[in-house]
Design a protein around this motif. Structure first.
Motif, PDB file in Angstrom:
ATOM      1  N   ARG A  53      98.285 -29.118  18.331  1.00 45.84           N
ATOM      2  CA  ARG A  53      98.977 -30.559  19.787  1.00 45.84           C
ATOM      3  C   ARG A  53      99.771 -30.122  20.510  1.00 45.84           C
ATOM      4  O   ARG A  53     100.305 -30.439  21.282  1.00 45.84           O
ATOM      5  CB  ARG A  53      98.818 -31.826  18.012  1.00 45.84           C
ATOM      6  CG  ARG A  53      97.261 -32.136  19.084  1.00 45.84           C
ATOM      7  CD  ARG A  53      97.068 -33.922  18.290  1.00 45.84           C
ATOM      8  NE  ARG A  53      95.637 -33.901  18.156  1.00 45.84           N
ATOM      9  CZ  ARG A  53      95.324 -35.081  18.513  1.00 45.84           C
ATOM     10  NH1 ARG A  53      95.710 -36.290  19.770  1.00 45.84           N
ATOM     11  NH2 ARG A  53      94.325 -35.318  18.667  1.00 45.84           N
ATOM     12  N   VAL A  54     100.814 -29.747  19.808  1.00 47.77           N
ATOM     13  CA  VAL A  54     102.419 -28.763  19.285  1.00 47.77           C
ATOM     14  C   VAL A  54     102.368 -27.931  20.331  1.00 47.77           C
ATOM     15  O   VAL A  54     103.226 -27.618  21.599  1.00 47.77           O
ATOM     16  CB  VAL A  54     103.566 -28.859  18.266  1.00 47.77           C
ATOM     17  CG1 VAL A  54     104.276 -28.051  18.676  1.00 47.77           C
ATOM     18  CG2 VAL A  54     103.631 -29.654  17.429  1.00 47.77           C
ATOM     19  N   GLN A  55     101.018 -26.576  19.880  1.00 44.63           N
ATOM     20  CA  GLN A  55     101.211 -25.899  21.383  1.00 44.63           C
ATOM     21  C   GLN A  55     100.830 -26.473  23.063  1.00 44.63           C
ATOM     22  O   GLN A  55     101.442 -26.129  23.567  1.00 44.63           O
ATOM     23  CB  GLN A  55     100.571 -25.058  20.400  1.00 44.63           C
ATOM     24  CG  GLN A  55      99.994 -23.526  21.073  1.00 44.63           C
ATOM     25  CD  GLN A  55     101.473 -23.077  21.529  1.00 44.63           C
ATOM     26  OE1 GLN A  55     102.120 -22.692  20.986  1.00 44.63           O
ATOM     27  NE2 GLN A  55     101.123 -22.469  22.960  1.00 44.63           N
ATOM     28  N   GLN A  56      99.778 -27.331  22.790  1.00 47.40           N
ATOM     29  CA  GLN A  56      99.687 -27.643  23.977  1.00 47.40           C
ATOM     30  C   GLN A  56     100.810 -28.761  24.836  1.00 47.40           C
ATOM     31  O   GLN A  56     100.912 -28.454  25.650  1.00 47.40           O
ATOM     32  CB  GLN A  56      98.460 -28.906  23.208  1.00 47.40           C
ATOM     33  CG  GLN A  56      98.033 -29.450  25.089  1.00 47.40           C
ATOM     34  CD  GLN A  56      97.078 -30.656  24.518  1.00 47.40           C
ATOM     35  OE1 GLN A  56      97.010 -31.048  23.581  1.00 47.40           O
ATOM     36  NE2 GLN A  56      95.926 -30.574  25.748  1.00 47.40           N
ATOM     37  N   ALA A  57     101.745 -29.408  23.747  1.00 49.50           N
ATOM     38  CA  ALA A  57     102.680 -30.203  24.414  1.00 49.50           C
ATOM     39  C   ALA A  57     103.261 -29.146  25.434  1.00 49.50           C
ATOM     40  O   ALA A  57     103.836 -29.378  26.364  1.00 49.50           O
ATOM     41  CB  ALA A  57     103.054 -30.967  23.283  1.00 49.50           C
ATOM     42  N   GLU A  58     103.910 -28.511  24.442  1.00 52.57           N
ATOM     43  CA  GLU A  58     104.573 -27.164  24.983  1.00 52.57           C
ATOM     44  C   GLU A  58     104.291 -25.831  26.323  1.00 52.57           C
ATOM     45  O   GLU A  58     104.865 -26.474  27.079  1.00 52.57           O
ATOM     46  CB  GLU A  58     104.965 -25.962  23.776  1.00 52.57           C
ATOM     47  CG  GLU A  58     106.401 -26.124  22.524  1.00 52.57           C
ATOM     48  CD  GLU A  58     106.954 -26.384  22.793  1.00 52.57           C
ATOM     49  OE1 GLU A  58     107.692 -26.261  24.032  1.00 52.57           O
ATOM     50  OE2 GLU A  58     107.847 -27.438  22.130  1.00 52.57           O
ATOM     51  N   GLU A  59     102.969 -25.890  26.632  1.00 55.54           N
ATOM     52  CA  GLU A  59     102.178 -25.493  27.497  1.00 55.54           C
ATOM     53  C   GLU A  59     102.307 -26.279  28.385  1.00 55.54           C
ATOM     54  O   GLU A  59     102.532 -25.887  29.703  1.00 55.54           O
ATOM     55  CB  GLU A  59     100.878 -24.975  27.402  1.00 55.54           C
ATOM     56  CG  GLU A  59     100.808 -23.961  25.715  1.00 55.54           C
ATOM     57  CD  GLU A  59      99.155 -23.631  26.131  1.00 55.54           C
ATOM     58  OE1 GLU A  59      97.900 -24.195  26.080  1.00 55.54           O
ATOM     59  OE2 GLU A  59      99.161 -22.508  24.560  1.00 55.54           O
ATOM     60  N   ILE A  60     102.466 -27.663  28.215  1.00 55.68           N
ATOM     61  CA  ILE A  60     102.504 -28.433  29.601  1.00 55.68           C
ATOM     62  C   ILE A  60     103.584 -28.716  29.767  1.00 55.68           C
ATOM     63  O   ILE A  60     103.495 -28.744  31.177  1.00 55.68           O
ATOM     64  CB  ILE A  60     101.897 -30.276  28.238  1.00 55.68           C
ATOM     65  CG1 ILE A  60     100.003 -30.201  28.652  1.00 55.68           C
ATOM     66  CG2 ILE A  60     101.492 -31.723  30.209  1.00 55.68           C
ATOM     67  CD1 ILE A  60      99.411 -31.663  27.654  1.00 55.68           C
ATOM     68  N   ALA A  61     104.570 -29.118  28.692  1.00 57.72           N
ATOM     69  CA  ALA A  61     106.349 -28.924  29.352  1.00 57.72           C
ATOM     70  C   ALA A  61     106.497 -27.949  29.990  1.00 57.72           C
ATOM     71  O   ALA A  61     106.414 -27.764  31.426  1.00 57.72           O
ATOM     72  CB  ALA A  61     106.567 -28.744  28.216  1.00 57.72           C
ATOM     73  N   SER A  62     105.798 -26.497  30.074  1.00 54.47           N
ATOM     74  CA  SER A  62     106.129 -25.675  30.928  1.00 54.47           C
ATOM     75  C   SER A  62     105.081 -25.776  32.171  1.00 54.47           C
ATOM     76  O   SER A  62     105.852 -25.056  33.071  1.00 54.47           O
ATOM     77  CB  SER A  62     105.418 -24.348  30.349  1.00 54.47           C
ATOM     78  OG  SER A  62     105.887 -22.791  30.842  1.00 54.47           O
ATOM     79  N   ALA A  63     104.059 -25.838  32.171  1.00 48.27           N
ATOM     80  CA  ALA A  63     103.740 -25.720  33.246  1.00 48.27           C
ATOM     81  C   ALA A  63     104.505 -27.044  34.530  1.00 48.27           C
ATOM     82  O   ALA A  63     104.442 -27.080  35.071  1.00 48.27           O
ATOM     83  CB  ALA A  63     102.441 -26.269  32.893  1.00 48.27           C
ATOM     84  N   LEU A  64     104.579 -28.199  33.861  1.00 48.61           N
ATOM     85  CA  LEU A  64     105.144 -29.266  34.365  1.00 48.61           C
ATOM     86  C   LEU A  64     106.627 -28.868  34.880  1.00 48.61           C
ATOM     87  O   LEU A  64     106.872 -28.943  36.551  1.00 48.61           O
ATOM     88  CB  LEU A  64     105.791 -30.683  33.716  1.00 48.61           C
ATOM     89  CG  LEU A  64     104.766 -31.805  33.042  1.00 48.61           C
ATOM     90  CD1 LEU A  64     104.904 -32.414  31.928  1.00 48.61           C
ATOM     91  CD2 LEU A  64     104.278 -32.040  34.244  1.00 48.61           C
ATOM     92  N   ARG A  65     107.327 -27.819  34.096  1.00 53.64           N
ATOM     93  CA  ARG A  65     108.724 -27.496  34.849  1.00 53.64           C
ATOM     94  C   ARG A  65     108.748 -26.195  35.583  1.00 53.64           C
ATOM     95  O   ARG A  65     109.550 -25.800  36.785  1.00 53.64           O
ATOM     96  CB  ARG A  65     109.304 -27.141  33.583  1.00 53.64           C
ATOM     97  CG  ARG A  65     111.296 -26.253  34.267  1.00 53.64           C
ATOM     98  CD  ARG A  65     111.567 -26.087  32.290  1.00 53.64           C
ATOM     99  NE  ARG A  65     112.176 -27.067  32.269  1.00 53.64           N
ATOM    100  CZ  ARG A  65     113.233 -28.491  31.544  1.00 53.64           C
ATOM    101  NH1 ARG A  65     114.448 -27.491  33.044  1.00 53.64           N
ATOM    102  NH2 ARG A  65     113.812 -28.682  31.299  1.00 53.64           N
ATOM    103  N   HIS A  66     107.772 -25.797  35.636  1.00 52.05           N
ATOM    104  CA  HIS A  66     107.440 -24.142  36.580  1.00 52.05           C
ATOM    105  C   HIS A  66     106.583 -24.074  37.611  1.00 52.05           C
ATOM    106  O   HIS A  66     106.434 -23.626  38.564  1.00 52.05           O
ATOM    107  CB  HIS A  66     107.443 -23.130  35.336  1.00 52.05           C
ATOM    108  CG  HIS A  66     108.062 -22.777  34.538  1.00 52.05           C
ATOM    109  ND1 HIS A  66     109.636 -22.563  34.701  1.00 52.05           N
ATOM    110  CD2 HIS A  66     108.061 -22.699  33.097  1.00 52.05           C
ATOM    111  CE1 HIS A  66     109.795 -22.281  34.002  1.00 52.05           C
ATOM    112  NE2 HIS A  66     109.838 -22.943  32.536  1.00 52.05           N
ATOM    113  N   ASN A  67     105.646 -25.472  37.168  1.00 49.65           N
ATOM    114  CA  ASN A  67     104.528 -24.661  38.628  1.00 49.65           C
ATOM    115  C   ASN A  67     104.200 -26.181  39.070  1.00 49.65           C
ATOM    116  O   ASN A  67     103.428 -26.315  39.742  1.00 49.65           O
ATOM    117  CB  ASN A  67     103.309 -24.522  37.650  1.00 49.65           C
ATOM    118  CG  ASN A  67     103.046 -23.674  36.979  1.00 49.65           C
ATOM    119  OD1 ASN A  67     103.195 -23.440  35.623  1.00 49.65           O
ATOM    120  ND2 ASN A  67     103.284 -22.475  37.958  1.00 49.65           N
TER     121      ASN A  67
END
Length: 111
Positions: A53-67
């Motif tokens: 879940r932490v890994q998923q949260a980090e991936e979502i944060a990256s997508a929000l910030r970059h994409n």
């Protein structure tokens, strides 16, 4: 997986939402509420699931910030709010060694 890593992922998500939805109070408020609700639901999750879940949260944060790029209608056109963290690419990414990339047997030009 520690509480510290979960809190760090939470902060990354909140910051990414702020960057992605800056100027759009309604969407930013909804994103923040969704983040809060998701983390509250995950509070009692067993240790093996926390890491995922932490890994998923980090991936979502990256997508929000970059994409994520928001557009605002301006007459008959849209103005895009592209910020310093927005990932920029070029059309060369759809070709590799002069070959057109296909996904599920289809090219971009297929309809």
């Amino acid at each position: 997986m520690s509480l510290k890593m979960a809190m760090q992922a939470y902060r990354h998500l909140m910051r990414a939402a702020r960057v992605a939805f800056e100027g759009d109070t309604r969407v930013l408020s909804a994103a923040r509420q969704q983040i809060r609700d998701s983390f509250r639901e995950s509070a009692g999750v067993d240790s093996p699931d926390v890491k995922a879940r932490v890994q998923q949260a980090e991936e979502i944060a990256s997508a929000l910030r970059h994409n994520v790029v928001q557009g605002k209608k301006d007459g008959d056109r849209y103005k895009l709010r592209i910020h310093k963290d927005t990932e920029r690419g070029d059309n060369d990414t759809i070709k590799i060694d002069g070959k057109t990339v296909t996904i599920d047997g289809k090219k971009c030009s297929d309809r």
